[in-house]
Design a protein around this motif. Structure first.
Motif, PDB file in Angstrom:
ATOM      1  N   UNK A  22     -11.420  -4.130  -8.391  1.00  0.00           N
ATOM      2  CA  UNK A  22     -11.077  -2.837  -7.787  1.00  0.00           C
ATOM      3  C   UNK A  22     -11.361  -2.823  -6.300  1.00  0.00           C
ATOM      4  N   UNK A  23     -12.528  -3.299  -5.893  1.00  0.00           N
ATOM      5  CA  UNK A  23     -12.887  -3.246  -4.468  1.00  0.00           C
ATOM      6  C   UNK A  23     -11.974  -4.123  -3.621  1.00  0.00           C
TER       7      UNK A  23
ATOM      8  N   UNK B 134       0.830  -1.205   0.000  1.00  0.00           N
ATOM      9  CA  UNK B 134       0.000   0.000   0.000  1.00  0.00           C
ATOM     10  C   UNK B 134       0.868   1.259   0.000  1.00  0.00           C
ATOM     11  N   UNK B 135       1.861   1.298   0.866  1.00  0.00           N
ATOM     12  CA  UNK B 135       2.765   2.450   0.933  1.00  0.00           C
ATOM     13  C   UNK B 135       3.512   2.642  -0.382  1.00  0.00           C
ATOM     14  N   UNK B 136       3.958   1.548  -0.974  1.00  0.00           N
ATOM     15  CA  UNK B 136       4.695   1.600  -2.240  1.00  0.00           C
ATOM     16  C   UNK B 136       3.807   2.182  -3.344  1.00  0.00           C
TER      17      UNK B 136
ATOM     18  N   UNK C 204      -8.090  -3.763   0.511  1.00  0.00           N
ATOM     19  CA  UNK C 204      -6.816  -4.246   1.048  1.00  0.00           C
ATOM     20  C   UNK C 204      -5.797  -3.125   1.234  1.00  0.00           C
ATOM     21  N   UNK C 205      -5.762  -2.186   0.306  1.00  0.00           N
ATOM     22  CA  UNK C 205      -4.665  -1.219   0.280  1.00  0.00           C
ATOM     23  C   UNK C 205      -5.011   0.167   0.812  1.00  0.00           C
ATOM     24  N   UNK C 206      -6.260   0.598   0.682  1.00  0.00           N
ATOM     25  CA  UNK C 206      -6.587   1.979   1.033  1.00  0.00           C
ATOM     26  C   UNK C 206      -7.712   2.158   2.052  1.00  0.00           C
ATOM     27  N   UNK C 207      -8.569   1.172   2.219  1.00  0.00           N
ATOM     28  CA  UNK C 207      -9.718   1.322   3.103  1.00  0.00           C
ATOM     29  C   UNK C 207      -9.322   1.015   4.543  1.00  0.00           C
ATOM     30  N   UNK C 208      -9.178   2.046   5.344  1.00  0.00           N
ATOM     31  CA  UNK C 208      -8.749   1.878   6.731  1.00  0.00           C
ATOM     32  C   UNK C 208      -9.842   1.277   7.619  1.00  0.00           C
ATOM     33  N   UNK C 209     -11.083   1.283   7.144  1.00  0.00           N
ATOM     34  CA  UNK C 209     -12.185   0.707   7.920  1.00  0.00           C
ATOM     35  C   UNK C 209     -12.291  -0.802   7.752  1.00  0.00           C
ATOM     36  N   UNK C 210     -11.627  -1.338   6.748  1.00  0.00           N
ATOM     37  CA  UNK C 210     -11.638  -2.783   6.507  1.00  0.00           C
ATOM     38  C   UNK C 210     -10.269  -3.344   6.851  1.00  0.00           C
ATOM     39  N   UNK C 211     -10.238  -4.534   7.342  1.00  0.00           N
ATOM     40  CA  UNK C 211      -8.972  -5.189   7.673  1.00  0.00           C
ATOM     41  C   UNK C 211      -8.794  -6.381   6.738  1.00  0.00           C
TER      42      UNK C 211
END
Length: 73
Positions: free
Chosen positions: A30-31, A9-11, A36-43
């Protein structure tokens, strides 16, 4: 989010890649990428196949996202 998913995600953020473009080119929904990479509400961690497909698409060796590799640098 596991360490490898977080580092991918950072990369992707650092390099400014577009998730829609990655999704189209890798055929990863896409979802799934977003959650996985940008949604902070999902783990949601990347699945192994998604991780490897992403690394191939990005042209990077998957080992660069491992904990051991980061400690060695």
């Amino acid at each position: 989010m596991d360490g490898a998913t977080k580092r991918v995600s950072e990369y992707i953020r650092h390099k400014g890649f577009n998730l829609s473009d990655i999704s189209r080119k890798t055929h990863i929904p896409y979802m799934a990428l977003y959650d996985s990479l940008f949604n902070e509400k999902r783990n949601r961690d990347l699945r192994v196949d998604e991780f490897l497909i992403l690394c191939n698409h990005l042209g990077v060796n998957p080992i660069i996202f491992s904990d051991d590799q980061r400690k060695a640098v």
